[in-house]
Design a protein around this motif. Sequence first.
Motif, PDB file in Angstrom:
ATOM      1  N   SER A 313       0.817  -1.207   0.000  1.00  0.00           N
ATOM      2  CA  SER A 313       0.000   0.000   0.000  1.00  0.00           C
ATOM      3  C   SER A 313       0.853   1.259   0.000  1.00  0.00           C
ATOM      4  O   SER A 313       1.987   1.279   0.487  1.00  0.00           O
ATOM      5  CB  SER A 313      -0.930   0.007   1.214  1.00  0.00           C
ATOM      6  N   THR A 314       0.276   2.320  -0.549  1.00  0.00           N
ATOM      7  CA  THR A 314       0.912   3.629  -0.599  1.00  0.00           C
ATOM      8  C   THR A 314       0.049   4.616   0.176  1.00  0.00           C
ATOM      9  O   THR A 314      -1.158   4.695  -0.058  1.00  0.00           O
ATOM     10  CB  THR A 314       1.067   4.112  -2.052  1.00  0.00           C
ATOM     11  N   ALA A 315       0.659   5.356   1.108  1.00  0.00           N
ATOM     12  CA  ALA A 315      -0.099   6.310   1.916  1.00  0.00           C
ATOM     13  C   ALA A 315       0.535   7.690   1.827  1.00  0.00           C
ATOM     14  O   ALA A 315       1.755   7.835   1.904  1.00  0.00           O
ATOM     15  CB  ALA A 315      -0.143   5.855   3.372  1.00  0.00           C
ATOM     16  N   ILE A 316      -0.315   8.697   1.660  1.00  0.00           N
ATOM     17  CA  ILE A 316       0.144  10.082   1.637  1.00  0.00           C
ATOM     18  C   ILE A 316      -0.758  10.898   2.562  1.00  0.00           C
ATOM     19  O   ILE A 316      -1.914  10.540   2.792  1.00  0.00           O
ATOM     20  CB  ILE A 316       0.125  10.686   0.217  1.00  0.00           C
ATOM     21  N   SER A 317      -0.225  11.988   3.099  1.00  0.00           N
ATOM     22  CA  SER A 317      -1.035  12.834   3.979  1.00  0.00           C
ATOM     23  C   SER A 317      -0.440  14.230   4.051  1.00  0.00           C
ATOM     24  O   SER A 317       0.737  14.452   3.734  1.00  0.00           O
ATOM     25  CB  SER A 317      -1.120  12.235   5.394  1.00  0.00           C
ATOM     26  N   ALA A 318      -1.264  15.157   4.502  1.00  0.00           N
ATOM     27  CA  ALA A 318      -0.831  16.524   4.791  1.00  0.00           C
ATOM     28  C   ALA A 318      -1.374  16.880   6.175  1.00  0.00           C
ATOM     29  O   ALA A 318      -2.511  16.529   6.511  1.00  0.00           O
ATOM     30  CB  ALA A 318      -1.351  17.503   3.747  1.00  0.00           C
ATOM     31  N   ASP A 319      -0.569  17.557   6.995  1.00  0.00           N
ATOM     32  CA  ASP A 319      -1.028  17.878   8.342  1.00  0.00           C
ATOM     33  C   ASP A 319      -0.717  19.325   8.711  1.00  0.00           C
ATOM     34  O   ASP A 319       0.067  20.025   8.046  1.00  0.00           O
ATOM     35  CB  ASP A 319      -0.439  16.920   9.374  1.00  0.00           C
ATOM     36  N   TYR A 320      -1.349  19.780   9.796  1.00  0.00           N
ATOM     37  CA  TYR A 320      -1.234  21.167  10.250  1.00  0.00           C
ATOM     38  C   TYR A 320      -1.390  21.176  11.765  1.00  0.00           C
ATOM     39  O   TYR A 320      -2.286  20.514  12.319  1.00  0.00           O
ATOM     40  CB  TYR A 320      -2.322  22.023   9.597  1.00  0.00           C
ATOM     41  N   SER A 321      -0.522  21.913  12.452  1.00  0.00           N
ATOM     42  CA  SER A 321      -0.553  21.957  13.916  1.00  0.00           C
ATOM     43  C   SER A 321      -0.371  23.390  14.404  1.00  0.00           C
ATOM     44  O   SER A 321       0.443  24.141  13.858  1.00  0.00           O
ATOM     45  CB  SER A 321       0.550  21.062  14.501  1.00  0.00           C
ATOM     46  N   VAL A 322      -1.136  23.752  15.437  1.00  0.00           N
ATOM     47  CA  VAL A 322      -0.988  25.043  16.099  1.00  0.00           C
ATOM     48  C   VAL A 322      -0.791  24.779  17.594  1.00  0.00           C
ATOM     49  O   VAL A 322      -1.652  24.171  18.243  1.00  0.00           O
ATOM     50  CB  VAL A 322      -2.210  25.952  15.891  1.00  0.00           C
ATOM     51  N   ASP A 323       0.344  25.208  18.141  1.00  0.00           N
ATOM     52  CA  ASP A 323       0.673  25.011  19.555  1.00  0.00           C
ATOM     53  C   ASP A 323       0.878  26.371  20.206  1.00  0.00           C
ATOM     54  O   ASP A 323       1.650  27.194  19.696  1.00  0.00           O
ATOM     55  CB  ASP A 323       1.943  24.175  19.697  1.00  0.00           C
ATOM     56  N   GLU A 324       0.218  26.610  21.338  1.00  0.00           N
ATOM     57  CA  GLU A 324       0.271  27.920  21.983  1.00  0.00           C
ATOM     58  C   GLU A 324       0.783  27.813  23.424  1.00  0.00           C
ATOM     59  O   GLU A 324       0.377  26.925  24.170  1.00  0.00           O
ATOM     60  CB  GLU A 324      -1.114  28.569  21.974  1.00  0.00           C
TER      61      GLU A 324
END
Length: 384
Positions: A313-324
């Motif tokens: 299998s082939t897996a791709i992703s995009a992520d985003y994080s905000v830490d305060e």
Amino acid sequence: MSTNLPSAGALSLTAAAVLLAAASASALEIKSGTDKVNVELYGQLNRAVMYADDGKDSKFFHVDNDNSSSRVGLNGKIDATESLTIGSNFELEWQANPSNLVSMEQETISGEFEERLLDIYFACKKTGKFSIGKGKMASEDSSEVDLSGTSLAGLSDVAKVGGGIKFNGPASLDPTVDKDGKIVDNRLSVGSVFNNMDGLAKKNRVRYDTPKFGGFSLAAAAGEKSMNDAALLYAGDLAGTKVEGALAWGDFGDDKPYSQINGSLSVLFPMGLNLTFASGSRDLDKMPAGGDDPKFMYGKVGYICNNIFSVGSTAISADYSVDENIKRQNKDEKGTAYGVQFVQKLSAYSTELFAAYKNYQLEDNTNVDYDDIVVVMSGARFKF
């Protein structure tokens, strides 16, 4: 009279040698009288090349991928009765140049064996599972539920890739040398700005897990230094859609004067599309200095395809994080990270290839313009 004692490193190597020898001698099965203990040797190596650019300098590193560190372990278990299983887990970790610790100032970090798990458990089908020893607290992994297939390349703890790289700004923030000749460096690292609050980690503790009811289960643990936590866990299949989640609360006891609540949820749809969300917040009411409560939010969208390559299998992703307010609660500190992940399985060879791109940004109320940090990592994990 002098006494030569073995070093910690020598003891670690001895322990690893004994572990491997025991597994080899056991041939995966040890018999004692009428009892039979099943023994399983397992492990993995996870190595990568990482490139980092902090806006002023850039460098290549040869690292151990901290998203899933190199390790070796032994599982042992015996079916005491039809409903009771007694078992243990002994696991050691070895990381040379961890991807979350190397920096522009320290390119090489020597590895050594460290215990991850020293755990004994009693699992009963009707009453649940009781564990004692060093192992996961109830809230461990509660921020890292992830069905994207790309957690090997990147997950909610974004600082596992490039966590030791420091943010640069104007020349006034550059390291200086004090009157005693010591280097003074007050720059913030990626690891001090981003934290996914993933529970209370692995500790010496006692833990209890209930049996599953409709996909739900509860876990609670009491550990060293008066730590304690609890978690609500779920794993199920809803009309072909796989859903997993966790919601946890933890009190750090004598170790740190605060508590936190955190959790994560991941959904994998039949066609391969998947969504992951994680969040957490800490209560600093007990902190002498007070300040704004630290918190984080993380999101990921991904896709798993099983027919691009025949090898797996082939897996791709995009992520985003905000830490305060993770490090400096009184400066309105805010870290933003986004990235892209790729994982290709080589199913017949127990191997996965991975690649990740990360961009880290920092801002606060000091009117300092911090340079972005860019990190790229690519490597392979082999499991046995």
